[in-house]
Design a protein around this motif. Sequence first.
Motif, short mmCIF file in Angstrom:
data_model
loop_
_atom_site.label_atom_id
_atom_site.label_comp_id
_atom_site.label_asym_id
_atom_site.label_seq_id
_atom_site.Cartn_x
_atom_site.Cartn_y
_atom_site.Cartn_z
N UNK A 1 0.85 -1.17 0.00
CA UNK A 1 0.00 0.00 0.00
C UNK A 1 0.90 1.24 0.00
N UNK A 2 0.57 2.24 -0.80
CA UNK A 2 1.36 3.46 -0.93
C UNK A 2 0.50 4.65 -0.48
N UNK A 3 1.07 5.51 0.37
CA UNK A 3 0.34 6.66 0.85
C UNK A 3 1.27 7.86 0.92
N UNK A 32 0.07 9.88 8.78
CA UNK A 32 -1.33 9.78 9.16
C UNK A 32 -1.98 8.44 8.83
N UNK A 33 -1.57 7.83 7.76
CA UNK A 33 -2.18 6.57 7.36
C UNK A 33 -1.39 5.33 7.76
N UNK A 34 -0.30 5.50 8.49
CA UNK A 34 0.55 4.35 8.82
C UNK A 34 -0.18 3.27 9.59
N UNK A 35 -0.88 3.64 10.64
CA UNK A 35 -1.54 2.66 11.50
C UNK A 35 -2.54 1.82 10.72
N UNK A 36 -3.43 2.46 9.99
CA UNK A 36 -4.44 1.73 9.22
C UNK A 36 -3.80 0.89 8.13
N UNK A 37 -2.79 1.43 7.46
CA UNK A 37 -2.13 0.69 6.39
C UNK A 37 -1.41 -0.54 6.93
N UNK A 64 4.26 9.53 16.83
CA UNK A 64 2.88 9.42 17.29
C UNK A 64 2.14 8.32 16.54
N UNK A 65 2.37 8.18 15.25
CA UNK A 65 1.69 7.14 14.48
C UNK A 65 2.12 5.74 14.94
N UNK A 66 3.37 5.58 15.36
CA UNK A 66 3.83 4.30 15.90
C UNK A 66 3.10 3.99 17.22
N UNK A 67 2.93 5.01 18.04
CA UNK A 67 2.23 4.82 19.32
C UNK A 67 0.75 4.49 19.08
N UNK A 68 0.14 5.12 18.11
CA UNK A 68 -1.26 4.83 17.77
C UNK A 68 -1.39 3.38 17.33
N UNK A 69 -0.49 2.93 16.47
CA UNK A 69 -0.52 1.54 16.02
C UNK A 69 -0.33 0.59 17.19
#
Length: 122
Positions: A1-3, A32-37, A64-69
């Motif tokens: 997946x590419x974002x 922003x899309x790391x967690x969902x991807x 922050x995106x790493x923590x969300x994931x």
Amino acid sequence: MQSDDLGVSLTQTSGAAAVVAVSGELNLFTSGGLSAAAQAEAGDHAHVILDLAGVPFCDSSGLNSLIILYRRLQAVGGSLCLAAVPERLVRLLHTTGVQRLIPVYPTVDDALAHLPKSRERA
């Protein structure tokens, strides 16, 4: 997946674990899309190992995106660990204390070896 120039792709599975490679900068525009991807790539695998060898830069939004994931995976009985983390990002993780929350391993094989064998998705 590419974002927005951030690549997120499943590279390997092992039991309840999925190895997801991330490539590109983790910054305000891409993270922003790391967690969902990452979760989409991991599918039903409860434990995710992020291979960060292809991440040359990470700012606070990437952190922050790493923590969300991490939190999303914990909420479903899973786990997150990081592998092949570039030295600059290792320093950021240590400076902020995030490495106490999310384990960091030198290689994907090391991360796979440290996954508890009995942990399955709840």
